[in-house]
Design a protein around this motif. Structure first.
Motif, short mmCIF file in Angstrom:
data_model
loop_
_atom_site.label_atom_id
_atom_site.label_comp_id
_atom_site.label_asym_id
_atom_site.label_seq_id
_atom_site.Cartn_x
_atom_site.Cartn_y
_atom_site.Cartn_z
N ARG A 1 0.87 -1.22 -0.05
CA ARG A 1 0.02 0.09 -0.05
C ARG A 1 1.09 1.08 -0.05
NH1 ARG A 1 -5.19 -0.63 0.63
NH2 ARG A 1 -5.55 1.29 1.76
N HIS A 2 1.12 1.80 -1.09
CA HIS A 2 2.13 2.66 -1.30
C HIS A 2 1.65 4.21 -1.22
CE1 HIS A 2 6.19 3.50 -3.11
NE2 HIS A 2 5.76 4.78 -3.19
N ALA A 3 0.43 4.50 -1.79
CA ALA A 3 0.10 6.08 -1.82
C ALA A 3 -1.22 6.05 -2.19
CB ALA A 3 0.91 6.84 -2.71
N LYS A 4 -2.05 7.00 -2.13
CA LYS A 4 -3.27 7.34 -2.37
C LYS A 4 -3.52 8.71 -2.99
CE LYS A 4 -5.02 8.49 2.27
NZ LYS A 4 -6.09 8.17 3.25
N ILE A 5 -4.53 8.99 -3.90
CA ILE A 5 -4.74 10.14 -4.21
C ILE A 5 -6.23 10.15 -3.70
CG2 ILE A 5 -5.27 11.46 -6.38
CD1 ILE A 5 -3.06 9.83 -7.98
N ILE A 6 -6.57 11.50 -3.21
CA ILE A 6 -7.60 11.98 -2.71
C ILE A 6 -8.25 13.28 -3.71
CG2 ILE A 6 -8.97 12.78 -0.80
CD1 ILE A 6 -5.95 12.02 0.75
N THR A 7 -9.41 13.28 -3.88
CA THR A 7 -10.03 14.06 -4.89
C THR A 7 -11.40 14.58 -4.08
OG1 THR A 7 -9.31 13.03 -7.05
CG2 THR A 7 -11.03 14.59 -7.26
N TYR A 8 -11.20 15.96 -3.72
CA TYR A 8 -12.41 16.69 -3.39
C TYR A 8 -12.78 17.73 -4.28
CZ TYR A 8 -12.30 14.29 1.14
OH TYR A 8 -12.46 13.60 2.02
N PHE A 9 -14.02 17.91 -4.69
CA PHE A 9 -14.49 19.04 -5.63
C PHE A 9 -13.66 18.74 -6.93
CE2 PHE A 9 -14.55 21.33 -1.66
CZ PHE A 9 -15.96 21.02 -0.99
N ASN A 10 -12.90 19.82 -7.51
CA ASN A 10 -11.91 19.63 -8.51
C ASN A 10 -10.66 19.81 -8.17
OD1 ASN A 10 -12.36 22.31 -7.86
ND2 ASN A 10 -11.99 23.14 -10.06
N ALA A 11 -10.24 19.39 -6.95
CA ALA A 11 -8.98 19.33 -6.47
C ALA A 11 -8.53 17.91 -5.98
CB ALA A 11 -8.71 20.45 -5.36
N SER A 12 -7.24 17.55 -6.27
CA SER A 12 -6.56 16.25 -5.95
C SER A 12 -5.45 16.49 -5.44
CB SER A 12 -6.43 15.45 -7.42
OG SER A 12 -7.68 15.19 -8.05
N TYR A 13 -5.28 15.59 -4.49
CA TYR A 13 -3.90 15.48 -3.39
C TYR A 13 -3.50 14.11 -3.58
CZ TYR A 13 -6.94 19.41 -1.92
OH TYR A 13 -7.79 20.47 -2.16
N VAL A 14 -2.28 14.02 -3.80
CA VAL A 14 -1.33 12.72 -3.42
C VAL A 14 -0.93 12.51 -2.01
CG1 VAL A 14 0.53 13.59 -4.66
CG2 VAL A 14 0.10 11.01 -4.48
N GLN A 15 -0.75 11.32 -1.37
CA GLN A 15 -0.30 11.09 -0.02
C GLN A 15 0.17 9.91 0.00
OE1 GLN A 15 -3.36 10.81 3.00
NE2 GLN A 15 -1.78 10.84 4.58
N ASP A 16 1.68 9.97 0.38
CA ASP A 16 2.61 8.95 0.65
C ASP A 16 2.16 7.93 1.85
OD1 ASP A 16 5.07 7.39 0.03
OD2 ASP A 16 5.10 7.78 2.19
N LEU A 17 1.77 6.67 2.00
CA LEU A 17 1.31 5.98 2.88
C LEU A 17 2.43 5.23 3.87
CD1 LEU A 17 -1.73 4.20 1.23
CD2 LEU A 17 -1.60 6.29 2.90
N GLY A 18 3.59 5.84 3.90
CA GLY A 18 4.57 5.30 4.67
C GLY A 18 5.39 4.22 4.00
N SER A 19 5.43 4.27 2.68
CA SER A 19 5.96 3.42 1.75
C SER A 19 7.67 3.43 2.06
CB SER A 19 5.82 4.01 0.44
OG SER A 19 6.60 5.05 0.22
N THR A 20 8.18 2.26 1.56
CA THR A 20 9.81 2.02 1.92
C THR A 20 10.58 2.95 1.09
OG1 THR A 20 9.19 -0.17 2.54
CG2 THR A 20 11.32 0.27 1.83
N ASN A 21 10.23 3.18 -0.09
CA ASN A 21 10.86 3.86 -1.18
C ASN A 21 10.35 5.49 -1.60
OD1 ASN A 21 12.80 1.92 -1.44
ND2 ASN A 21 11.40 0.59 -2.78
N GLY A 22 9.29 5.66 -0.89
CA GLY A 22 8.93 7.14 -0.77
C GLY A 22 8.05 7.39 -2.14
N THR A 23 7.27 8.35 -2.16
CA THR A 23 6.48 8.90 -3.22
C THR A 23 7.11 10.29 -3.57
OG1 THR A 23 4.55 7.75 -2.44
CG2 THR A 23 4.40 9.63 -4.17
N TYR A 24 7.35 10.61 -4.87
CA TYR A 24 7.93 11.85 -5.15
C TYR A 24 7.03 12.70 -6.36
CZ TYR A 24 12.30 9.74 -3.41
OH TYR A 24 13.23 9.35 -2.33
N VAL A 25 7.11 13.96 -6.26
CA VAL A 25 6.43 14.61 -7.14
C VAL A 25 7.52 15.67 -7.95
CG1 VAL A 25 4.45 16.58 -7.56
CG2 VAL A 25 4.24 14.48 -6.02
N ASN A 26 7.54 15.57 -9.10
CA ASN A 26 8.60 16.31 -9.81
C ASN A 26 9.78 16.21 -9.18
OD1 ASN A 26 6.27 17.32 -11.40
ND2 ASN A 26 5.98 19.09 -10.05
N GLY A 27 10.18 15.18 -8.67
CA GLY A 27 11.66 14.82 -8.07
C GLY A 27 11.73 15.05 -6.75
#
Length: 231
Positions: free
Chosen positions: A43-69
């Motif tokens: 279980r690596h990450a999740k994307i949450i969408t409310y209205f017309n906005a979305s957010y990505v959240q790391d779920l404590g993954s081993t290798n991490g989640t990166y956005v634009n590096g």
């Protein structure tokens, strides 16, 4: 409607629409989006969408989640943002038809529970564990018409929102949202005891120097993330 395009080594593998709600991403077969990659956590990450906005959240993954590096815990997604999960690249493409944003916002508000800034402060002080849904037994109500508010998208009281129509709204000890004719600003001044909090807007640290809050900005107070909406 916005979408995510998944690729690896430059080759597109799949894509999915960012519909309101939560999309879980990981190597495990019970995820909404399964990524077959040994560098990806079950279980690596999740994307949450409310209205017309979305957010990505790391779920404590081993290798991490990166956005634009840059390694992130949670990030507000903008058109063209590239999420890196293991050896896979997920690019966000915004495509919201005229009028759809307002419709999504109205529909989401009908499923919103209202809490007060005082309640949020109590929850933060108590250190309540994070929750995916609104507390059991809460009665969803339509949001009051007009006015800015904060939508809790992760952490205690997730799924609820806080009206911030007063000139000064105390969100937590030392954390204030101040409004005037030019807009709203977030300020953090630690209390006399020196209690340290993680207070950020879109990952930018907030101190005694106020930082302006714009529509769809992500506000973090410790383990609570909130989306700011002009209303």
């Amino acid at each position: 409607m916005a979408k995510i395009i998944i690729s690896r080594d430059g080759a597109q593998l799949d894509e999915f629409a960012l519909r309101p709600g939560t999309i879980n991403i990981g190597r495990g077969g019970d995820n909404d989006v399964v990524v077959g990659d040994s560098y990806v956590s079950t279980r690596h990450a999740k994307i949450i969408t409310y209205f017309n906005a979305s957010y990505v959240q790391d779920l404590g993954s081993t290798n991490g989640t990166y956005v634009n590096g840059k390694r992130i815990k949670m990030h507000t997604l903008r058109d063209g943002d590239a999420i890196t999960i293991g050896r896979h690249r997920l690019v966000m493409k915004a495509d919201t038809p005229a009028g759809q944003a307002g419709a999504d916002r109205a529909a989401s508000l009908q499923a919103t529970t209202i809490i007060s800034p005082e309640t949020l402060g109590e929850v933060l002080a108590a250190g309540t564990p994070q929750a995916e849904q609104s507390p059991a037994g809460s009665a969803p109500r339509a949001a009051p018409g007009g006015g800015p508010f904060l939508q809790v998208v992760a952490g205690p009281s997730a799924g609820q929102h806080i009206a911030v129509t007063d000139p000064i709204t105390e969100l937590a000890a030392g954390v204030r949202l101040e409004g005037d004719s030019s807009g709203r600003k977030l300020r953090y001044v630690p209390d006399a005891k020196g209690t340290a909090r993680a207070v950020r807007i879109n990952g930018r640290k907030v101190t005694a120097e106020p930082v302006r809050v714009k529509d769809m900005d992500m506000v973090q107070i410790d383990d609570t993330w909130m989306a700011y909406h002009e209303g």
